[in-house]
Motif scaffolding. Structure first.
Motif, PDB file in Angstrom:
ATOM      1  N   MET A 121       4.124   6.358   1.604  1.00  0.00           N
ATOM      2  CA  MET A 121       5.026   7.084   0.724  1.00  0.00           C
ATOM      3  C   MET A 121       4.178   7.798  -0.333  1.00  0.00           C
ATOM      4  O   MET A 121       3.062   7.376  -0.625  1.00  0.00           O
ATOM      5  N   GLY A 122       4.745   8.855  -0.921  1.00  0.00           N
ATOM      6  CA  GLY A 122       4.097   9.512  -2.053  1.00  0.00           C
ATOM      7  C   GLY A 122       4.549   8.843  -3.350  1.00  0.00           C
ATOM      8  O   GLY A 122       5.358   7.912  -3.332  1.00  0.00           O
ATOM      9  N   ALA A 172      12.328   3.935 -10.624  1.00  0.00           N
ATOM     10  CA  ALA A 172      11.910   4.821  -9.530  1.00  0.00           C
ATOM     11  C   ALA A 172      10.989   4.073  -8.558  1.00  0.00           C
ATOM     12  O   ALA A 172      11.119   4.215  -7.337  1.00  0.00           O
ATOM     13  N   TRP A 173      10.085   3.262  -9.079  1.00  0.00           N
ATOM     14  CA  TRP A 173       9.202   2.477  -8.218  1.00  0.00           C
ATOM     15  C   TRP A 173       9.999   1.458  -7.417  1.00  0.00           C
ATOM     16  O   TRP A 173       9.713   1.228  -6.236  1.00  0.00           O
ATOM     17  N   ASP A 174      10.998   0.832  -8.040  1.00  0.00           N
ATOM     18  CA  ASP A 174      11.843  -0.127  -7.311  1.00  0.00           C
ATOM     19  C   ASP A 174      12.587   0.555  -6.165  1.00  0.00           C
ATOM     20  O   ASP A 174      12.680   0.023  -5.062  1.00  0.00           O
ATOM     21  N   CYS A 175      13.109   1.747  -6.434  1.00  0.00           N
ATOM     22  CA  CYS A 175      13.818   2.515  -5.403  1.00  0.00           C
ATOM     23  C   CYS A 175      12.857   2.898  -4.275  1.00  0.00           C
ATOM     24  O   CYS A 175      13.181   2.773  -3.092  1.00  0.00           O
ATOM     25  N   LEU A 176      11.662   3.357  -4.639  1.00  0.00           N
ATOM     26  CA  LEU A 176      10.651   3.725  -3.647  1.00  0.00           C
ATOM     27  C   LEU A 176      10.314   2.533  -2.756  1.00  0.00           C
ATOM     28  O   LEU A 176      10.178   2.668  -1.532  1.00  0.00           O
ATOM     29  N   HIS A 185       6.782   2.441   5.770  1.00  0.00           N
ATOM     30  CA  HIS A 185       5.631   3.205   5.248  1.00  0.00           C
ATOM     31  C   HIS A 185       5.042   2.410   4.094  1.00  0.00           C
ATOM     32  O   HIS A 185       5.755   1.749   3.343  1.00  0.00           O
ATOM     33  N   GLY A 186       3.719   2.512   3.936  1.00  0.00           N
ATOM     34  CA  GLY A 186       3.050   1.822   2.852  1.00  0.00           C
ATOM     35  C   GLY A 186       3.387   2.428   1.498  1.00  0.00           C
ATOM     36  O   GLY A 186       3.790   3.588   1.394  1.00  0.00           O
ATOM     37  N   MET A 187       3.201   1.623   0.470  1.00  0.00           N
ATOM     38  CA  MET A 187       3.429   2.066  -0.916  1.00  0.00           C
ATOM     39  C   MET A 187       2.152   2.696  -1.458  1.00  0.00           C
ATOM     40  O   MET A 187       1.050   2.227  -1.175  1.00  0.00           O
ATOM     41  N   PRO A 188       2.295   3.745  -2.274  1.00  0.00           N
ATOM     42  CA  PRO A 188       1.100   4.321  -2.927  1.00  0.00           C
ATOM     43  C   PRO A 188       0.671   3.410  -4.072  1.00  0.00           C
ATOM     44  O   PRO A 188       1.429   2.555  -4.532  1.00  0.00           O
ATOM     45  N   LEU A 189      -0.544   3.625  -4.547  1.00  0.00           N
ATOM     46  CA  LEU A 189      -1.006   2.901  -5.725  1.00  0.00           C
ATOM     47  C   LEU A 189      -0.265   3.440  -6.950  1.00  0.00           C
ATOM     48  O   LEU A 189      -0.031   4.645  -7.046  1.00  0.00           O
ATOM     49  N   ARG A 190       0.099   2.554  -7.842  1.00  0.00           N
ATOM     50  CA  ARG A 190       0.770   2.992  -9.071  1.00  0.00           C
ATOM     51  C   ARG A 190      -0.232   3.697  -9.960  1.00  0.00           C
ATOM     52  O   ARG A 190      -1.345   3.237 -10.141  1.00  0.00           O
ATOM     53  N   SER A 191       0.205   4.845 -10.489  1.00  0.00           N
ATOM     54  CA  SER A 191      -0.713   5.603 -11.358  1.00  0.00           C
ATOM     55  C   SER A 191      -0.526   5.209 -12.798  1.00  0.00           C
ATOM     56  O   SER A 191       0.408   4.613 -13.205  1.00  0.00           O
TER      57      SER A 191
END
Length: 191
Positions: A121-122, A172-176, A185-191
């Motif tokens: 995911m983006g 938003a991160w919880d929804c993602l 799909h894998g999760m992106p690293l949190r910025s």
């Protein structure tokens, strides 16, 4: 939508799976999904049996053909650089409308754009959470997976209300994460 569904059914093997309770026809939702392909809006609109308007970036309307196709799917134009109250008013109007006894819904992509990596995911965009909060509608998470053997799997998760006490970024991160689990799909690293 029936013609679009027929087209994609010839080109791909499309499977739709509901995880948990199916969406209610008389409830308004903000349909939030991952974004892998330009095909995502017509696929979502054709295979999930719910009337909906897609929130689309204005750049997609610069090409006459794509503007025509997008308009067929009841798009709400958004200028991401200059978001105006009118955009949110149009979304609110769509989320309050009923058509043929069914609640009208809006749809947006959590990443705001297509993800570059087919396996991940983006970064999440806060727009979906903001729209769900101001309109007081539940989010219906959807994960779309394209396989190597011409198969599209659409997984519709259980609707949920956004936690109003949560920061926009955290929500938003919880929804993602919910969508990531639906599409594997894998999760992106949190910025």
């Amino acid at each position: 939508m029936a013609l679009t569904r027929l087209f994609f059914s010839f080109k791909y093997k499309v499977k739709i799976e509901y995880i948990g309770e199916k969406p209610k026809k008389d409830t308004h939702y903000l349909v939030v999904s991952n974004h892998r392909s330009m095909n995502d809006p017509p696929i979502i609109a054709s295979f999930i049996d719910m009337p909906m308007a897609f929130i689309a970036k204005k750049e997609l309307f610069s090409n006459l053909f794509s503007a025509f196709v997008i308009s067929l799917h009841s798009a709400i134009l958004i200028d991401r650089e200059n978001t105006k109250k009118s955009t949110f008013d149009m979304t609110k109007k769509a989320l309050k409308t009923k058509r043929f006894g069914k609640a009208w819904n809006s749809s947006i992509f959590i990443e705001g754009t297509r993800s570059k990596d087919p396996n991940f995911m983006g970064q999440p965009n806060n727009g979906a959470i903001f729209i769900a909060r101001i309109n007081k509608v539940p989010i219906l998470p959807v994960g779309i997976t394209y396989t190597d053997n011409k198969e599209i799997i659409i997984r519709v998760g259980e609707a949920f209300d956004v936690d109003r006490s949560q920061e926009l970024d955290e929500a938003a991160w919880d929804c993602l994460e919910r969508i990531s689990k639906l599409c594997d799909h894998g999760m992106p690293l949190r910025s």
